[in-house]
Scaffold this motif. Structure first.
Motif, short mmCIF file in Angstrom:
data_model
loop_
_atom_site.label_atom_id
_atom_site.label_comp_id
_atom_site.label_asym_id
_atom_site.label_seq_id
_atom_site.Cartn_x
_atom_site.Cartn_y
_atom_site.Cartn_z
N GLN A 46 39.63 49.65 50.42
CA GLN A 46 39.37 48.57 49.45
C GLN A 46 38.84 47.34 50.16
OE1 GLN A 46 41.96 46.95 45.91
NE2 GLN A 46 42.80 46.15 47.81
N THR A 47 39.45 46.97 51.28
CA THR A 47 39.00 45.81 52.05
C THR A 47 37.56 45.99 52.50
OG1 THR A 47 41.25 45.38 52.79
CG2 THR A 47 39.47 44.40 54.11
N ILE A 50 35.30 45.50 49.43
CA ILE A 50 35.22 44.08 49.09
C ILE A 50 34.26 43.36 50.04
CG2 ILE A 50 36.50 41.90 49.04
CD1 ILE A 50 38.93 43.59 48.02
N LEU A 55 32.45 41.43 47.11
CA LEU A 55 33.06 41.33 45.79
C LEU A 55 33.92 40.07 45.68
CD1 LEU A 55 34.21 45.04 45.33
CD2 LEU A 55 32.12 43.97 44.47
N SER A 56 33.89 39.47 44.51
CA SER A 56 34.76 38.34 44.21
C SER A 56 35.88 38.85 43.30
CB SER A 56 33.97 37.24 43.49
OG SER A 56 34.88 36.32 42.93
N MET A 57 37.12 38.63 43.73
CA MET A 57 38.24 39.15 42.95
C MET A 57 38.48 38.38 41.66
SD MET A 57 38.46 41.71 44.64
CE MET A 57 39.38 42.45 43.34
N ASP A 59 35.95 38.02 39.62
CA ASP A 59 34.96 38.65 38.74
C ASP A 59 35.58 39.90 38.11
OD1 ASP A 59 32.84 39.93 37.53
OD2 ASP A 59 31.59 40.02 39.33
N ALA A 62 34.08 43.19 39.22
CA ALA A 62 34.48 43.60 40.57
C ALA A 62 35.86 44.27 40.52
CB ALA A 62 34.50 42.40 41.52
N ARG A 63 36.77 43.69 39.74
CA ARG A 63 38.11 44.28 39.63
C ARG A 63 38.06 45.65 38.95
NH1 ARG A 63 39.77 38.99 37.98
NH2 ARG A 63 40.28 39.80 35.92
N LEU A 66 36.75 48.16 41.45
CA LEU A 66 37.78 48.53 42.44
C LEU A 66 38.82 49.47 41.83
CD1 LEU A 66 38.33 45.33 44.55
CD2 LEU A 66 37.33 47.48 45.29
#
Length: 89
Positions: A46-47, A50, A55-57, A59, A62-63, A66
């Motif tokens: 995941q890291t 991102i 990715l902006s968490m 957004d 983006a979530r 993920l």
């Protein structure tokens, strides 16, 4: 007290997580079917996603992305690395 699971990702009996890592049904499914080792593998993946996709968490898209990748990584055919991804040595 350790919590043992038959890990869906690693296909072996292993130590589970101490508690569900997410709220809701998905968190419960992970708690019951994913080992702490496989969860750590996902956190690393995941890291990388991102960072590579920037990715902006905050957004929601983006979530959602993920969450879909997490489900594929843990329970499906696996999450693909970004095109052209080269791990740092």
């Amino acid at each position: 007290m350790t919590h043992k699971v038959h890990c869906a990702k690693l296909n072996k009996e292993a130590e589970g997580l101490m508690h569900p890592p997410l709220p809701g049904a998905m968190g419960q499914k992970i708690y019951e079917q994913i080992s702490s080792e496989a969860w750590q593998m996902w956190l690393n993946h995941q890291t990388m996603l991102i960072n590579e996709y920037r990715l902006s968490m905050i957004d929601p898209k983006a979530r959602t992305f993920l969450m879909q990748e997490m489900e594929k990584f843990l329970f499906g055919s696996g999450s693909e690395k970004p095109a052209g991804f080269i791990p740092k040595e």
